[in-house]
Design a protein around this motif. Structure first.
Motif, PDB file in Angstrom:
ATOM      1  N   PRO A 119      31.171 -53.378  16.135  1.00  0.00           N
ATOM      2  CA  PRO A 119      32.653 -52.478  15.411  1.00  0.00           C
ATOM      3  C   PRO A 119      33.744 -51.968  15.780  1.00  0.00           C
ATOM      4  N   PRO A 120      34.784 -52.089  15.291  1.00  0.00           N
ATOM      5  CA  PRO A 120      35.671 -51.376  16.135  1.00  0.00           C
ATOM      6  C   PRO A 120      35.557 -49.660  16.620  1.00  0.00           C
ATOM      7  N   ALA A 121      35.546 -49.039  17.929  1.00  0.00           N
ATOM      8  CA  ALA A 121      35.431 -47.811  18.368  1.00  0.00           C
ATOM      9  C   ALA A 121      36.573 -46.891  18.204  1.00  0.00           C
ATOM     10  N   LEU A 122      35.908 -45.874  17.372  1.00  0.00           N
ATOM     11  CA  LEU A 122      36.907 -44.963  16.542  1.00  0.00           C
ATOM     12  C   LEU A 122      36.143 -43.820  17.219  1.00  0.00           C
ATOM     13  N   PRO A 123      37.718 -42.786  16.959  1.00  0.00           N
ATOM     14  CA  PRO A 123      37.306 -41.740  18.147  1.00  0.00           C
ATOM     15  C   PRO A 123      36.054 -40.728  16.281  1.00  0.00           C
ATOM     16  N   ALA A 124      35.582 -39.649  17.279  1.00  0.00           N
ATOM     17  CA  ALA A 124      34.822 -38.268  15.791  1.00  0.00           C
ATOM     18  C   ALA A 124      36.007 -38.099  15.494  1.00  0.00           C
ATOM     19  N   ALA A 125      35.665 -37.546  13.903  1.00  0.00           N
ATOM     20  CA  ALA A 125      36.400 -37.149  13.622  1.00  0.00           C
ATOM     21  C   ALA A 125      36.060 -35.886  12.057  1.00  0.00           C
ATOM     22  N   PRO A 126      35.958 -34.852  11.832  1.00  0.00           N
ATOM     23  CA  PRO A 126      36.013 -34.674  10.673  1.00  0.00           C
ATOM     24  C   PRO A 126      35.187 -34.684   9.448  1.00  0.00           C
ATOM     25  N   ALA A 127      34.859 -34.855   8.518  1.00  0.00           N
ATOM     26  CA  ALA A 127      33.925 -35.354   7.239  1.00  0.00           C
ATOM     27  C   ALA A 127      34.938 -35.250   6.684  1.00  0.00           C
ATOM     28  N   PRO A 128      34.922 -35.387   5.017  1.00  0.00           N
ATOM     29  CA  PRO A 128      36.366 -34.928   4.186  1.00  0.00           C
ATOM     30  C   PRO A 128      36.135 -33.913   3.376  1.00  0.00           C
ATOM     31  N   PRO A 129      36.856 -33.237   3.196  1.00  0.00           N
ATOM     32  CA  PRO A 129      37.035 -31.882   2.940  1.00  0.00           C
ATOM     33  C   PRO A 129      36.390 -32.162   1.066  1.00  0.00           C
ATOM     34  N   THR A 130      35.746 -33.037   0.541  1.00  0.00           N
ATOM     35  CA  THR A 130      35.806 -33.425  -0.678  1.00  0.00           C
ATOM     36  C   THR A 130      33.543 -33.984  -0.722  1.00  0.00           C
ATOM     37  N   ALA A 131      33.665 -34.263   0.814  1.00  0.00           N
ATOM     38  CA  ALA A 131      31.995 -34.882   1.637  1.00  0.00           C
ATOM     39  C   ALA A 131      31.701 -34.554   2.630  1.00  0.00           C
ATOM     40  N   ALA A 132      31.545 -33.183   2.897  1.00  0.00           N
ATOM     41  CA  ALA A 132      31.317 -31.940   4.185  1.00  0.00           C
ATOM     42  C   ALA A 132      29.932 -33.085   4.361  1.00  0.00           C
ATOM     43  N   ASP A 133      29.473 -33.725   3.960  1.00  0.00           N
ATOM     44  CA  ASP A 133      27.410 -34.292   4.613  1.00  0.00           C
ATOM     45  C   ASP A 133      27.411 -35.759   5.206  1.00  0.00           C
ATOM     46  N   LEU A 134      29.168 -36.156   4.729  1.00  0.00           N
ATOM     47  CA  LEU A 134      28.807 -36.829   5.735  1.00  0.00           C
ATOM     48  C   LEU A 134      28.801 -37.918   7.224  1.00  0.00           C
ATOM     49  N   ALA A 135      28.065 -38.990   7.346  1.00  0.00           N
ATOM     50  CA  ALA A 135      27.542 -39.282   8.318  1.00  0.00           C
ATOM     51  C   ALA A 135      28.665 -39.150   9.819  1.00  0.00           C
ATOM     52  N   PRO A 136      28.730 -38.607  10.225  1.00  0.00           N
ATOM     53  CA  PRO A 136      29.580 -38.774  11.712  1.00  0.00           C
ATOM     54  C   PRO A 136      30.431 -40.478  11.591  1.00  0.00           C
ATOM     55  N   THR A 137      29.655 -41.072  12.115  1.00  0.00           N
ATOM     56  CA  THR A 137      30.176 -42.512  11.680  1.00  0.00           C
ATOM     57  C   THR A 137      30.913 -43.100  10.932  1.00  0.00           C
ATOM     58  N   THR A 138      30.276 -42.330   9.610  1.00  0.00           N
ATOM     59  CA  THR A 138      31.119 -42.770   8.660  1.00  0.00           C
ATOM     60  C   THR A 138      32.453 -41.782   8.223  1.00  0.00           C
ATOM     61  N   ALA A 139      32.243 -40.483   8.811  1.00  0.00           N
ATOM     62  CA  ALA A 139      33.837 -39.409   8.224  1.00  0.00           C
ATOM     63  C   ALA A 139      34.790 -40.268   9.264  1.00  0.00           C
ATOM     64  N   ALA A 140      34.164 -40.784  10.865  1.00  0.00           N
ATOM     65  CA  ALA A 140      34.772 -41.477  11.668  1.00  0.00           C
ATOM     66  C   ALA A 140      36.030 -42.636  10.700  1.00  0.00           C
ATOM     67  N   LEU A 141      35.045 -43.133  10.228  1.00  0.00           N
ATOM     68  CA  LEU A 141      35.763 -44.704  10.208  1.00  0.00           C
ATOM     69  C   LEU A 141      36.751 -44.188   8.554  1.00  0.00           C
ATOM     70  N   TRP A 142      36.345 -43.215   8.038  1.00  0.00           N
ATOM     71  CA  TRP A 142      37.009 -42.447   6.691  1.00  0.00           C
ATOM     72  C   TRP A 142      38.700 -42.230   7.154  1.00  0.00           C
ATOM     73  N   ARG A 143      38.171 -41.160   8.064  1.00  0.00           N
ATOM     74  CA  ARG A 143      39.548 -40.622   8.775  1.00  0.00           C
ATOM     75  C   ARG A 143      40.795 -42.353   9.450  1.00  0.00           C
ATOM     76  N   ALA A 144      40.149 -43.161   9.717  1.00  0.00           N
ATOM     77  CA  ALA A 144      40.964 -43.815  10.530  1.00  0.00           C
ATOM     78  C   ALA A 144      41.265 -44.678   9.052  1.00  0.00           C
ATOM     79  N   VAL A 145      40.681 -44.831   7.787  1.00  0.00           N
ATOM     80  CA  VAL A 145      41.400 -46.060   6.937  1.00  0.00           C
ATOM     81  C   VAL A 145      42.445 -44.756   6.358  1.00  0.00           C
ATOM     82  N   LEU A 146      42.486 -43.459   5.812  1.00  0.00           N
ATOM     83  CA  LEU A 146      43.877 -43.051   5.471  1.00  0.00           C
ATOM     84  C   LEU A 146      45.126 -43.471   5.808  1.00  0.00           C
ATOM     85  N   PRO A 147      45.964 -43.652   5.011  1.00  0.00           N
ATOM     86  CA  PRO A 147      47.481 -44.111   5.210  1.00  0.00           C
ATOM     87  C   PRO A 147      47.997 -43.285   6.294  1.00  0.00           C
ATOM     88  N   PRO A 148      48.800 -43.730   7.531  1.00  0.00           N
ATOM     89  CA  PRO A 148      48.500 -42.416   8.655  1.00  0.00           C
ATOM     90  C   PRO A 148      50.321 -41.264   7.647  1.00  0.00           C
TER      91      PRO A 148
END
Length: 458
Positions: free
Chosen positions: A45-74
């Motif tokens: 798996p890619p090594a991704l920095p920790a990131a806050p959960a989406p404002p619309t899904a605050a209960d997202l697991a930390p690893t998934t939150a990090a991936l979500w931040r990483a797939v957003l557009p720049p």
């Protein structure tokens, strides 16, 4: 470059049809195949920095939150598009959050003098129902409106079809020609036509703040909230205006969703929205998935897949490691003119997933049912049109929608034009403009639905 394109095809295709539930929640879904297990065993798996959960899904697991931040557009570098406003729950949908005069940069895109162009940022609603925001640009011609009532507003739902935030039409209207500019923003010349007719033109960024391409609830909410914003602008210039929306292909999803969600999301706008035109429309996501899976037509579908995971981050939990690498690559910033070629390799969905039969998994059924709006009744007249030989988007679902809406009493029209997807758009363009013009000038329509046979009285 070829390996990257192959990986892109694998990755994006695996996202859309795997549903919204966390891995393991869909107990009836088949487990991973031996190939799928092998892929995750050799690709870390890619090594991704920790990131806050989406404002619309605050209960997202930390690893998934990090991936979500990483797939957003720049980020675009412009806070109107990038900054998530605090306290959105204190605002009502359509409340104006920020406005910027962009007349100087928008004027060169118009063919007639314009009085003003306003970049609007407003409260909207995510597909999950949580507070979100939207952006749109209102362009007002310089010539005085001489027709009856307030100046009408044409909503031009452009086929953005993009993953990158700088690909939106409002970004170009605010910043001028740039490396992400889409020539499709100008042709067909819907905006030019509207301005020449004296209409104000509202250009919505209907993919929402996360570029959730083809997510119909996001698109419909953004457009309806943009209408609310324009109607409430200071000066009350558009408080009683007629609005009509038009879109083709990716833009058709947005115009169609606007009419279908109007009654439940913005019932106070009934009567203000006098028509919705949709050409080359996708209504049957399930059928399109089966048609495109594993062949060269899958490029746009693959882009939609990644876009859906942004709006529904639970989707990310079912991506394999290969998918995660590619979804966090520069692919996440592509525009519409780059998305089509991504499907050339034609890799099947199964290569990027952790379930052996992704299209038939219960989790796939859940998301496909969620994006299906055909159970709704349009709250505005419809004009549906399609190319007779469209090899990308089948004709029959569009015809079925017309027949269904007619049966529900909606004033609807359905026209088939010669040609495939692009030629059909051009062939139908003059008739669409005539229909929009009649609606915006206050001419009512009874539609073209077939008259039911008279009752026998028995």
């Amino acid at each position: 470059m070829k390996p990257l394109r192959t990986a892109v095809t694998v990755t994006l295709a695996g996202c859309l049809f795997l549903g919204q539930s966390p891995a393991g929640a869909d107990e009836d879904a088949p487990g991973p195949s031996s190939l799928q297990q092998w892929i995750d065993s050799v690709v870390p798996p890619p090594a991704l920095p920790a990131a806050p959960a989406p404002p619309t899904a605050a209960d997202l697991a930390p690893t998934t939150a990090a991936l979500w931040r990483a797939v957003l557009p720049p980020a675009t570098g412009d806070p109107v598009f990038d900054a998530w406003p605090e306290g959105l729950d204190r605002f009502a949908p359509g409340d104006l959050l920020e406005v910027r005069d962009v007349t100087a940069t928008a004027a060169p895109f118009a063919v007639v003098p314009i009085r003003r162009a306003l970049l609007l940022k407003f409260r909207s609603t995510a597909g999950s129902g949580a507070p979100s925001y939207g952006t749109a640009t209102l362009v007002i011609p310089a010539a005085a409106w001489t027709g009856p009532g307030d100046r009408p507003v044409l909503i031009n739902a452009l086929p953005i079809n993009a993953l990158g935030a700088r690909c939106t039409p409002s970004y170009s209207l605010a910043h001028g020609i740039n490396d992400k500019f889409n020539a499709g923003d100008l042709f067909p010349p819907t905006t030019w036509w509207g301005l020449q007719r004296g209409y104000a033109v509202l250009v919505p960024d209907h993919e929402g703040p996360w570029m959730s391409y083809a997510e119909p609830a996001v698109a419909g909410h953004v457009i309806l909230d943009a209408m609310r914003t324009v109607r409430a602008l200071p000066g009350n210039e558009f408080g009683d205006s007629r609005f009509a929306v038009t879109g083709y292909s990716g833009g058709a999803i947005a115009s169609y969703a606007t009419a279908m969600l109007l009654g439940e999301y913005a019932p106070e706008l009934r009567g203000a929205l006098v028509g919705a035109a949709a050409g080359g429309l996708v209504t049957d996501y399930r059928g399109l998935a089966r048609k495109f899976n594993g062949n060269m037509a899958s490029g746009i579908l693959l882009a939609v897949s990644l876009a859906m995971s942004r709006e529904h981050p639970e989707l990310l939990t079912v991506m394999n490691h290969l998918a995660q690498w590619v979804a966090t690559s520069p692919v996440k910033d592509t525009c519409g003119d780059s998305n089509g070629p991504l499907g050339v390799a034609g890799i099947p969905l199964e290569v990027a997933t952790n379930t052996a039969d992704p299209l038939n998994a219960p989790v796939a059924d859940r998301i496909l049912r969620q994006v299906d709006l055909t159970d709704r009744t349009a709250a505005a007249p419809l004009y549906i049109y399609h190319g007779a030989s469209d090899i990308w988007i089948p004709l029959e679902p569009a015809r079925a929608l017309y027949e269904q809406q007619c049966a529900r009493g909606v004033p609807a029209a359905f026209h088939v034009y010669p040609g495939e997807h692009l030629i059909g758009a051009l062939a139908g363009f003059p008739d669409v403009l005539d229909w929009l013009d009649a609606r915006l000038r206050g001419q009512p329509t009874t539609g073209e639905c077939p008259t039911p046979p008279p009752s026998s009285g028995r």
